[in-house]
Write a protein that holds these residues in place. Sequence first.
Motif, PDB file in Angstrom:
ATOM      1  N   GLU A 298       0.840  -1.181   0.000  1.00 37.29           N
ATOM      2  CA  GLU A 298       0.000   0.000   0.000  1.00 37.29           C
ATOM      3  C   GLU A 298       0.885   1.244   0.000  1.00 37.29           C
ATOM      4  OE1 GLU A 298      -3.127  -2.243   3.039  1.00 37.29           O
ATOM      5  OE2 GLU A 298      -2.582  -0.157   3.378  1.00 37.29           O
ATOM      6  N   SER A 299       0.263   2.365  -0.238  1.00 44.15           N
ATOM      7  CA  SER A 299       1.011   3.615  -0.219  1.00 44.15           C
ATOM      8  C   SER A 299       1.654   3.824   1.139  1.00 44.15           C
ATOM      9  CB  SER A 299       0.086   4.786  -0.532  1.00 44.15           C
ATOM     10  OG  SER A 299       0.761   6.007  -0.334  1.00 44.15           O
ATOM     11  N   ILE A 300       2.905   4.251   1.128  1.00 47.76           N
ATOM     12  CA  ILE A 300       3.601   4.530   2.379  1.00 47.76           C
ATOM     13  C   ILE A 300       3.504   5.996   2.766  1.00 47.76           C
ATOM     14  CG2 ILE A 300       5.209   2.621   2.070  1.00 47.76           C
ATOM     15  CD1 ILE A 300       7.323   4.655   1.214  1.00 47.76           C
ATOM     16  N   PHE A 301       2.791   6.750   1.950  1.00 49.42           N
ATOM     17  CA  PHE A 301       2.620   8.165   2.276  1.00 49.42           C
ATOM     18  C   PHE A 301       1.861   8.271   3.594  1.00 49.42           C
ATOM     19  CE2 PHE A 301       2.519  12.588   1.393  1.00 49.42           C
ATOM     20  CZ  PHE A 301       1.325  13.061   1.919  1.00 49.42           C
TER      21      PHE A 301
ATOM     22  N   SER B 107       8.028   9.780   8.545  1.00 47.53           N
ATOM     23  CA  SER B 107       7.252  10.439   7.508  1.00 47.53           C
ATOM     24  C   SER B 107       7.778  11.837   7.231  1.00 47.53           C
ATOM     25  CB  SER B 107       5.778  10.517   7.915  1.00 47.53           C
ATOM     26  OG  SER B 107       5.648  11.198   9.145  1.00 47.53           O
TER      27      SER B 107
ATOM     28  N   ARG C  97      13.565   6.579   1.347  1.00 48.86           N
ATOM     29  CA  ARG C  97      12.241   6.107   0.970  1.00 48.86           C
ATOM     30  C   ARG C  97      11.783   6.807  -0.293  1.00 48.86           C
ATOM     31  NH1 ARG C  97       8.378   7.596   5.874  1.00 48.86           N
ATOM     32  NH2 ARG C  97       6.708   7.297   4.356  1.00 48.86           N
TER      33      ARG C  97
ATOM     34  N   ASN D 189       8.212   7.478  -1.825  1.00 48.23           N
ATOM     35  CA  ASN D 189       6.777   7.354  -1.594  1.00 48.23           C
ATOM     36  C   ASN D 189       6.029   6.949  -2.865  1.00 48.23           C
ATOM     37  OD1 ASN D 189       7.072   8.066   1.089  1.00 48.23           O
ATOM     38  ND2 ASN D 189       6.593  10.214   0.754  1.00 48.23           N
ATOM     39  N   ALA D 190       6.486   7.433  -3.995  1.00 46.38           N
ATOM     40  CA  ALA D 190       5.815   7.123  -5.256  1.00 46.38           C
ATOM     41  C   ALA D 190       5.875   5.630  -5.574  1.00 46.38           C
ATOM     42  CB  ALA D 190       6.432   7.930  -6.386  1.00 46.38           C
ATOM     43  N   LYS D 191       6.953   4.989  -5.138  1.00 48.10           N
ATOM     44  CA  LYS D 191       7.124   3.549  -5.388  1.00 48.10           C
ATOM     45  C   LYS D 191       6.782   2.710  -4.164  1.00 48.10           C
ATOM     46  CE  LYS D 191      10.711   4.168  -8.897  1.00 48.10           C
ATOM     47  NZ  LYS D 191      12.101   3.830  -9.314  1.00 48.10           N
ATOM     48  N   SER D 192       6.344   3.361  -3.098  1.00 48.46           N
ATOM     49  CA  SER D 192       6.028   2.649  -1.847  1.00 48.46           C
ATOM     50  C   SER D 192       7.188   1.758  -1.411  1.00 48.46           C
ATOM     51  CB  SER D 192       4.755   1.800  -2.017  1.00 48.46           C
ATOM     52  OG  SER D 192       3.654   2.615  -2.308  1.00 48.46           O
ATOM     53  N   THR D 193       8.379   2.304  -1.498  1.00 50.13           N
ATOM     54  CA  THR D 193       9.589   1.513  -1.275  1.00 50.13           C
ATOM     55  C   THR D 193      10.536   2.221  -0.322  1.00 50.13           C
ATOM     56  OG1 THR D 193       9.425   0.578  -3.512  1.00 50.13           O
ATOM     57  CG2 THR D 193      11.554   0.404  -2.408  1.00 50.13           C
TER      58      THR D 193
END
Length: 114
Positions: free
Chosen positions: A25-28, A52, A70, A72-76
């Motif tokens: 899932e999104s990590i944002f 964050s 990190r 965020n766009a790649k959730s990585t």
Amino acid sequence: VQLQASGGGLVQAGGSLRLSCVASESIFGIVAMGWYRQPPGNQRELVARVTSGDSTNYADSVKGRFTISRDNAKSTVYLQMNSLKPEDTAVYYCNVWTGLYNYWGQGTLVTVSS
């Protein structure tokens, strides 16, 4: 949240590896993501963590050698490991803290030969 870690392997002392951890899932907005490790016969320990707000903290033993980041766009989340030492040998686990729940990846083995 499911976490898929990769990038471990066998490397000689002084070498480098980059670990990756992709979240399902999104990590944002996730409070913190981090890497922990568990050396053979020892307890799991924090290696590095990024919040964050992009604040980072590292175990003293890896400061100056490892870098967490990190995307965020790649959730990585990544862990760049340089100047590896035999004592870095461990199973490395990706971790996500949402503020309510703690999630763990399956672990990836890093072996550093002398």
